[in-house]
Scaffold this active site. Structure first.
Site, mmCIF file in Angstrom:
data_model
loop_
_atom_site.group_PDB
_atom_site.id
_atom_site.type_symbol
_atom_site.label_atom_id
_atom_site.label_comp_id
_atom_site.label_asym_id
_atom_site.label_seq_id
_atom_site.Cartn_x
_atom_site.Cartn_y
_atom_site.Cartn_z
ATOM 1 N N GLU A 280 0.275 -1.461 0.058
ATOM 2 C CA GLU A 280 -0.118 -0.027 0.107
ATOM 3 C C GLU A 280 1.525 1.576 0.358
ATOM 4 O OE1 GLU A 280 -2.734 0.507 -0.136
ATOM 5 O OE2 GLU A 280 -3.012 -2.470 -0.648
ATOM 6 N N ASP A 368 3.453 -4.080 -5.841
ATOM 7 C CA ASP A 368 4.233 -5.191 -5.195
ATOM 8 C C ASP A 368 5.682 -5.304 -5.060
ATOM 9 O OD1 ASP A 368 2.395 -6.505 -4.853
ATOM 10 O OD2 ASP A 368 1.896 -7.767 -6.668
#
Length: 428
Positions: A280, A368
């Site tokens: 995030e 990611d």
């Protein structure tokens, strides 16, 4: 353009939209059912067959239900436009209120109330039948209707003044009203980024500071490594509405805060939570949020400019079943122009929706990779597997359906990319 030509164009685009949506949903249902009997090889040691089959059944049920909602919405759209629903409503309200702002605001309010009343049974069924059937609904009926009342009140308090300003600009600001309206709308969106986490969200959920000292120390260490400053770490009582888990950060500038669903904290280990948060934070550090805001603002400017043109075109109204000549002053058509534009815009832009999905999936891969840089990629993989299982997200979506709609890459593709990133880093 003639009104007949625009009517035909509208019907053609609506038919294309419905056909493509139905075709993609049918593909999704068939593909998920075909792969229901076995867990994909790469997940065989991590996901139970029963969990895989639950995800398949949940996905199929949601997709079928979305098809029902699709045709209901299409029927409502046609009823409002070509079958004369908005024409009838505007005539009634105009006869009651006469020309002016009261008529325009009442038309918008009536449209929102009618649309909400139509959507209410669908949302109720989704929450208390579909979600409950698969064990995800934790919301009481009292809370459901309380949320409805709160959101309606907030919408009225915030929305009506904003709409009044926009309608006033449409009437008084000349040919460039759409640019001034865009400035107002953009400022409003930025204000909401500040107010939502601190003022609006707490009206619906309880936010408490994270009390786990070891987890807090781990998270603060991560934030220090990536250079992220936050006003606090909070736990949200998401479990009172749903069993789904998530984590996010919200706010803008000094109001930034990190929020964990209590369901997420209950399911993931501390190192997995750190990896999810790193993902995030990757969105923030890689400026994905800013990029999205810039795109939204740019697209909204274009759309408002188009509306600035359309609101002067008689064929835009008559082609959608509305006769603006019923009104003594054409400025009284502004609210109707807004409604019609909101109704037909999704139809004419539907085929562009994969562009947003492509960009979003690219950002997910980048986030990611960011998480793998600052935490262990294996921890993020483990967390993702748990989240896919807990949220009953199918591991075998139809590739074309996923490419068209999904904001996140399929699980197998996403995890494979993570492992490749790990190998490159290990040999780099």
């Amino acid at each position: 353009m003639s009104s007949l030509a625009f009517s035909v164009l509208f019907v053609v685009f609506l038919a294309i939209s419905l056909s493509v949506r139905f075709w993609l949903s049918s593909r999704q249902i068939r593909h998920v059912i075909q792969h229901r009997s076995a867990v994909p090889a790469e997940f065989a040691e991590k996901i139970l067959l029963s969990a895989h089959q639950k995800a398949a059944d949940y996905t199929v049920a949601k997709t079928k239900f979305s098809l029902f909602g699709l045709f209901v919405n299409a029927a409502v759209l046609i009823g409002f436009t070509l079958l004369g629903g908005l024409q009838w409503l505007s005539a009634k309200l105009f006869g009651w209120a006469g020309p002016g702002m009261i008529y325009q605001l009442s038309l918008l309010l009536a449209f929102v109330l009618i649309s909400g009343a139509i959507d209410l049974p669908i949302e109720y069924y989704k929450q208390f039948v579909l979600e409950a059937r698969y064990g995800f609904n934790k919301m009481t009926r009292k809370l459901f209707f309380l949320d409805l009342l709160k959101s309606s009140a907030i919408g009225a308090v915030i929305g009506l003044p904003l709409v009044w300003v926009v309608l006033t600009l449409m009437d008084k600001a000349g040919d460039l009203w759409w640019f001034y309206a865009w400035l107002v709308w953009s400022g409003f969106q930025l204000l909401m980024l500040v107010l939502f986490p601190t003022v609006i969200a707490p009206l619906f959920n309880k936010f408490t500071p994270l009390t786990d000292d070891s987890l807090r120390a781990r998270i603060e260490g991560l934030m220090q490594r990536v250079g992220f400053a936050s006003k606090g770490l909070f736990v949200m009582d998401g479990s009172k509405r749903s069993a789904h888990g998530n984590a996010y950060f919200s706010g803008f500038g000094a109001s930034k805060r990190i929020v964990f669903f209590d369901t997420l904290l209950a399911r993931l280990a501390p190192h997995e939570i750190e990896a999810v948060l790193a993902h995030e934070l990757g969105h923030f550090k890689l400026k994905h949020i800013v990029k999205r805001i810039v795109v939204i603002f740019a697209v909204s400017l274009v759309f408002l400019a188009v509306l600035g043109f359309l609101k002067h075109q008689i064929w835009f109204f008559t082609g959608l079943g509305v006769n603006p000549l019923l009104l003594t002053d054409l400025s009284n058509n502004n609210a109707m122009a807004l409604i019609l534009f909101m109704l037909v815009l999704p139809i004419f832009t539907f085929l562009l929706s994969p562009l947003s999905s492509i960009t979003s999936r690219k950002h997910e891969f980048e986030a990611d990779a960011f998480a793998a840089k600052y935490t262990n990629a294996d921890d993020l993989v483990a967390a993702l597997v748990k989240l896919y299982e807990d949220n009953a997200s199918t591991l075998t979506p139809d590739p074309l359906h996923s490419a068209f709609y999904d904001s996140h890459p399929p699980a197998a593709v996403r995890i494979k990319r993570l492992m490749e990133t790990k190998l490159i880093a290990a040999h780099g």
